[in-house]
Design an enzyme around this catalytic site. Structure first.
Site, PDB file in Angstrom:
ATOM      1  N   ALA A   6      -1.945  -0.107  13.771  1.00 32.08           N
ATOM      2  CA  ALA A   6      -0.915  -1.084  13.396  1.00 32.08           C
ATOM      3  C   ALA A   6       0.456  -0.562  13.777  1.00 32.08           C
ATOM      4  CB  ALA A   6      -0.960  -1.378  11.895  1.00 32.08           C
ATOM      5  N   THR A  26      -1.746  -6.459   5.049  1.00 32.39           N
ATOM      6  CA  THR A  26      -0.693  -5.945   4.190  1.00 32.39           C
ATOM      7  C   THR A  26      -0.215  -6.964   3.153  1.00 32.39           C
ATOM      8  OG1 THR A  26       1.621  -5.171   4.239  1.00 32.39           O
ATOM      9  CG2 THR A  26       0.958  -6.674   5.962  1.00 32.39           C
ATOM     10  N   ASP A  27       0.367  -6.449   2.090  1.00 31.10           N
ATOM     11  CA  ASP A  27       1.015  -7.302   1.083  1.00 31.10           C
ATOM     12  C   ASP A  27       2.235  -8.009   1.657  1.00 31.10           C
ATOM     13  OD1 ASP A  27       2.219  -4.743   1.346  1.00 31.10           O
ATOM     14  OD2 ASP A  27       3.183  -4.909  -0.615  1.00 31.10           O
ATOM     15  N   TYR A  81       7.647  -7.628  10.554  1.00 31.24           N
ATOM     16  CA  TYR A  81       6.379  -6.920  10.352  1.00 31.24           C
ATOM     17  C   TYR A  81       5.365  -7.843   9.683  1.00 31.24           C
ATOM     18  CZ  TYR A  81       3.011  -3.766   8.144  1.00 31.24           C
ATOM     19  OH  TYR A  81       1.849  -3.158   7.713  1.00 31.24           O
ATOM     20  N   TRP A 117       1.556  -0.270   0.043  1.00 28.05           N
ATOM     21  CA  TRP A 117       2.202   0.989  -0.333  1.00 28.05           C
ATOM     22  C   TRP A 117       1.248   2.176  -0.107  1.00 28.05           C
ATOM     23  CZ3 TRP A 117       5.723   0.390  -5.255  1.00 28.05           C
ATOM     24  CH2 TRP A 117       6.511  -0.755  -5.139  1.00 28.05           C
TER      25      TRP A 117
END
Length: 309
Positions: free
Chosen positions: A88, A129-130, A153, A178
């Site tokens: 990523a 991802t969050d 992102y 995180w």
């Protein structure tokens, strides 16, 4: 089972290697580990040698996932049952100025893996991802909520998710948050800063779930042995702010004399906007599997104990 892991030199890649070669001795598999270039190949080889992970079941090769034909050739040669994508473009602020470059990795590269995996009948595990969420909510996000990223992102990662579910049926998209592991991360940064500063200023109005790469790797290895395809959230249980997270790091490392000051996001300007509340719900994990993931506090304590030096 034949498993191909892209981005094997990164934090999550190393955690997956550790989980497979160090913990699952009874798991019958053949492993191909891909890295971006020769320097990364040497780095990963030396790390595996130092950790005692050089194993006849594992081979390392270079692969640029941005090139479809290279991806297709690699998968057609190795014929994996499962592809775990740990590659990523994760430099959040840098993405604001280089969004097209980030898309080449986070969308185009993912689509290449999806198409090549589908062609040979492999299952794809893609890590998201969050940051695909806007962070304007007040309750943990579930897997079926609509994405609405607020930075470059997040946009590229959301496009990567779409590249998977629009082109495949057998996939695992795992959103995490995180993340910290073996490599540069927030935990190590705070410890390093605490050795040079008596005071740390950390934002307290961004809330999420700190997640150990080792815990995420455990969840990945669990899922690939099932047919529970779809989108999953994979974070350590519980949530906290960067401020409280830092205070816990200082406490567990015996640096409580370091003063951690709470500040607002406006006082710590970054190029990319961050979601204020990006807590991911593990409800699906708890309801539909028997997998037990650690709380963020427990996982952090374990991580620090294993990385005292």
């Amino acid at each position: 089972m034949r498993i191909l892991v892209t981005g094997a030199r990164g934090q999550l890649g190393k955690a997956v290697i550790r989980e497979l070669l160090g913990e699952n001795q009874d798991f019958d598999f053949k492993l191909m580990l891909t890295v971006s270039n020769d320097a990364s190949w040497n780095s990963l080889y030396n790390w595996m040698k130092d950790e005692g992970f050089l194993d006849a079941r594992a081979e390392i090769t270079a692969l640029d996932i941005r090139d479809y034909y290279l991806v297709k050739a690699a998968l057609s040669s190795f014929m994996p049952d499962v592809v775990i994508n740990c590659v990523a473009y994760t430099a959040v602020d840098d993405c604001e100025d280089h969004e097209e470059e980030a898309r080449l990795v986070n969308e185009t590269g993912v689509k290449n893996l999806a198409l090549a995996s589908k062609e040979i009948g492999a299952v794809l595990v893609h890590i998201s991802t969050d940051y695909v969420f806007d962070g304007n909510g007040t309750s943990p996000y579930t897997e079926d909520e609509e994405v609405n990223p607020v930075n470059a992102y997040g946009r590229t990662k959301a496009l990567g998710e779409r590249a998977v579910f629009e082109n495949m049926e057998k996939y695992f998209i795992i959103r995490t948050a995180w993340l910290y592991g073996e490599g540069k991360n927030f935990v190590k940064t705070m410890i390093s800063l605490s050795e040079k500063n008596k005071t740390l200023r950390v934002v307290s109005d961004q809330i999420g779930s700190p997640t150990s790469a080792n815990e995420l790797a455990r969840f990945i290895v669990y899922l690939i042995q099932t047919d529970k395809y779809g989108i999953w959230h994979g974070v350590c249980d519980g949530s906290t702010s960067w401020y409280e997270f830092t205070k816990e790091i200082m406490k567990l490392t015996g640096k409580e004399e370091v003063e951690v000051l709470s500040i607002k996001s406006e006082e710590y300007q970054t190029k990319a906007k961050r979601p204020y509340f990006s807590v991911l719900s593990n409800k699906k994990m708890h309801n539909e599997t028997d997998f037990k993931i650690k709380s963020w506090e427990e996982a952090l304590k374990e991580y620090l104990q294993k990385n005292k030096n």
